[in-house]
Scaffold this motif. Sequence first.
Motif, PDB file in Angstrom:
ATOM      1  N   LEU A 181       9.434   1.484   3.773  1.00  0.00           N
ATOM      2  CA  LEU A 181       8.695   2.805   3.876  1.00  0.00           C
ATOM      3  C   LEU A 181       8.338   3.388   2.445  1.00  0.00           C
ATOM      4  O   LEU A 181       9.333   3.820   2.106  1.00  0.00           O
ATOM      5  N   THR A 182       7.224   3.338   2.272  1.00  0.00           N
ATOM      6  CA  THR A 182       6.900   3.568   0.941  1.00  0.00           C
ATOM      7  C   THR A 182       6.841   5.096   0.835  1.00  0.00           C
ATOM      8  O   THR A 182       6.918   5.976   1.813  1.00  0.00           O
TER       9      THR A 182
ATOM     10  N   GLU B 252       0.766  -0.962  -0.014  1.00  0.00           N
ATOM     11  CA  GLU B 252       0.163   0.049   0.078  1.00  0.00           C
ATOM     12  C   GLU B 252       0.890   1.196  -0.097  1.00  0.00           C
ATOM     13  O   GLU B 252       2.061   1.169   0.413  1.00  0.00           O
ATOM     14  N   ASN B 253       0.403   2.340  -0.607  1.00  0.00           N
ATOM     15  CA  ASN B 253       1.034   3.431  -0.675  1.00  0.00           C
ATOM     16  C   ASN B 253       0.371   4.706  -0.311  1.00  0.00           C
ATOM     17  O   ASN B 253       0.589   5.906  -0.504  1.00  0.00           O
ATOM     18  N   ARG B 254      -0.722   4.610   0.582  1.00  0.00           N
ATOM     19  CA  ARG B 254      -1.337   5.719   1.066  1.00  0.00           C
ATOM     20  C   ARG B 254      -0.763   6.336   2.328  1.00  0.00           C
ATOM     21  O   ARG B 254      -0.786   7.595   2.343  1.00  0.00           O
ATOM     22  N   VAL B 255       0.136   5.703   3.341  1.00  0.00           N
ATOM     23  CA  VAL B 255       0.700   6.195   4.289  1.00  0.00           C
ATOM     24  C   VAL B 255       2.006   5.877   4.029  1.00  0.00           C
ATOM     25  O   VAL B 255       2.551   4.791   3.630  1.00  0.00           O
ATOM     26  N   GLY B 256       2.960   6.881   3.969  1.00  0.00           N
ATOM     27  CA  GLY B 256       4.662   6.564   3.687  1.00  0.00           C
ATOM     28  C   GLY B 256       5.312   7.772   4.333  1.00  0.00           C
ATOM     29  O   GLY B 256       4.837   8.544   5.196  1.00  0.00           O
TER      30      GLY B 256
ATOM     31  N   ALA C 289       3.969   3.534   9.717  1.00  0.00           N
ATOM     32  CA  ALA C 289       3.976   3.562   8.492  1.00  0.00           C
ATOM     33  C   ALA C 289       5.176   2.325   8.024  1.00  0.00           C
ATOM     34  O   ALA C 289       4.708   2.017   6.641  1.00  0.00           O
ATOM     35  N   VAL C 290       6.074   1.870   8.511  1.00  0.00           N
ATOM     36  CA  VAL C 290       6.821   1.133   7.986  1.00  0.00           C
ATOM     37  C   VAL C 290       6.283  -0.311   7.848  1.00  0.00           C
ATOM     38  O   VAL C 290       5.721  -0.771   8.706  1.00  0.00           O
ATOM     39  N   GLN C 291       6.339  -0.869   6.676  1.00  0.00           N
ATOM     40  CA  GLN C 291       5.715  -2.161   6.308  1.00  0.00           C
ATOM     41  C   GLN C 291       6.650  -3.301   6.254  1.00  0.00           C
ATOM     42  O   GLN C 291       7.549  -3.094   5.500  1.00  0.00           O
ATOM     43  N   ARG C 292       6.357  -4.441   6.880  1.00  0.00           N
ATOM     44  CA  ARG C 292       7.145  -5.473   6.466  1.00  0.00           C
ATOM     45  C   ARG C 292       6.561  -6.409   5.140  1.00  0.00           C
ATOM     46  O   ARG C 292       5.672  -6.318   4.773  1.00  0.00           O
TER      47      ARG C 292
END
Length: 170
Positions: A96-97, A66-70, A83-86
Amino acid sequence: RNQLMWRWFETGDERRALAITGAERGDGRSFLAANLAVVFSQQGQRTLLIDADMRHPSQHELFGLENRVGLSSVLSDRNGVEAVQRVPALLDLSVLTAGAPPPNPSELLGRPGLGKLLRELAPRFDVILLDTPAGSECSDAQMVAGRAGAALVVTRQDATHVDHVHDLIG
């Protein structure tokens, strides 16, 4: 990967972050950043890849995230490090997008928040890679490299213009 480990990441605790940049769009910096992140994570290094190219982000597409939050929302103080995604398929890789495109990417990257974020994340990761926009398009790459402490400049044989590389590193 080995050269980067020996010459940068294993030389001190303050050397956790490295910007991956290039002079022109299409030079392969985002692809190289993603591949380096995967290789570091496969070697057991806790790796974070930050998509700092808020003008033309790509890491969310490469990893199916997802790239809504980054990064843009973190630097705007709307979100924190949550906001960091695994990346599910790779145990030691997080991304972190770039987040929603802001109207002012240079202003966000120029604020002290990026340096603060890197200091906050450094104890949690062995390697932090930052994918930057092309240096010929804006000054974002230099700002990100300054906050990271160093940059790896990517060029593409028979495609990258040498004068653009000189402008970037000069």
